[in-house]
Scaffold this active site. Structure first.
Site, mmCIF file in Angstrom:
data_model
loop_
_atom_site.group_PDB
_atom_site.id
_atom_site.type_symbol
_atom_site.label_atom_id
_atom_site.label_comp_id
_atom_site.label_asym_id
_atom_site.label_seq_id
_atom_site.Cartn_x
_atom_site.Cartn_y
_atom_site.Cartn_z
ATOM 1 N N HIS A 140 0.789 -1.178 -0.093
ATOM 2 C CA HIS A 140 0.085 -0.032 -0.136
ATOM 3 C C HIS A 140 0.739 1.204 0.114
ATOM 4 O O HIS A 140 2.178 1.160 0.229
ATOM 5 C CB HIS A 140 -1.127 0.036 1.383
ATOM 6 C CG HIS A 140 -0.373 -0.129 2.693
ATOM 7 N ND1 HIS A 140 0.209 1.057 3.117
ATOM 8 C CD2 HIS A 140 0.008 -1.026 3.453
ATOM 9 C CE1 HIS A 140 0.778 1.042 4.278
ATOM 10 N NE2 HIS A 140 0.497 -0.560 4.542
ATOM 11 N N CYS A 156 2.898 -4.851 6.434
ATOM 12 C CA CYS A 156 2.648 -4.520 5.292
ATOM 13 C C CYS A 156 4.096 -3.911 4.717
ATOM 14 O O CYS A 156 4.996 -3.692 5.218
ATOM 15 C CB CYS A 156 1.731 -3.383 5.320
ATOM 16 S SG CYS A 156 0.061 -4.206 5.634
#
Length: 180
Positions: A140, A156
């Site tokens: 992301h 992440c």
């Protein structure tokens, strides 16, 4: 004095040559020859394209299905002690303007976290998110560009908002992803 000016020019020319060709559209950079990674070292085919996240080098590489597009993005990578998942997965969902929700592990570490943050400034997911088959793991954007090139405590992989937007445009649901 003339020797010094010639030496400076030589150093500047060498530096310019070293950086020539690194910039690509969208801010991604092409890897110098010594950093080139072949997709064949990590994937059997380029069907649906391929994304390689190299945790050690803190980069994300992308190859298009037909092999004509190759991109390299500096990334914020998870601490390998906090990220036990290595290997292959796929993109299962793409979200533009994602809502961020802390994982159960994040909430356990900090119960004061908000339950969610809508899209916009301050959203830890930035402008785009690529959901992986592994629950709670994403590639992301980030609201904090200072994290790029560093190690994050969460699982992440973060890219600058400009880079995630470009990668988002290149990938499809089904794009293969490998973390090494």
């Amino acid at each position: 004095m003339q020797k010094l000016n010639l030496r400076r020019r030589g150093i500047l020319s060498a530096a310019a040559a070293a950086f020539a060709g690194l910039a690509l559209a969208g801010g991604a950079r092409e890897a110098p020859a010594e950093e080139t990674t072949d997709w064949q070292d990590h994937f059997e085919t380029l069907e649906h394209g391929a994304v390689l996240a190299d945790l050690r080098q803190r980069v994300v590489l992308f190859w298009s299905e037909d092999g004509t597009v190759r991109r390299r993005y500096p990334a914020a990578m998870p601490d390998t002690r906090a990220f036990p998942r290595l290997g292959g997965t796929r993109i299962i969902r793409k979200v533009e303007g994602p809502t961020w929700r802390p994982t159960p592990a994040m909430r356990a570490r900090d119960p004061e976290l908000p339950w969610s943050l809508p899209p916009g400034p301050g959203n830890p997911f930035g402008t785009h998110a690529l959901h992986l088959e592994w629950q709670h793991y994403r590639i992301h954007g980030t609201h904090d560009p200072a994290t790029i090139g560093g190690v994050t405590a969460h699982g992440c992989i973060g890219l600058s908002n400009a880079h995630i937007a470009e990668l988002f445009a290149h990938t499809t649901v089904g794009t293969q992803v490998r973390l090494v």
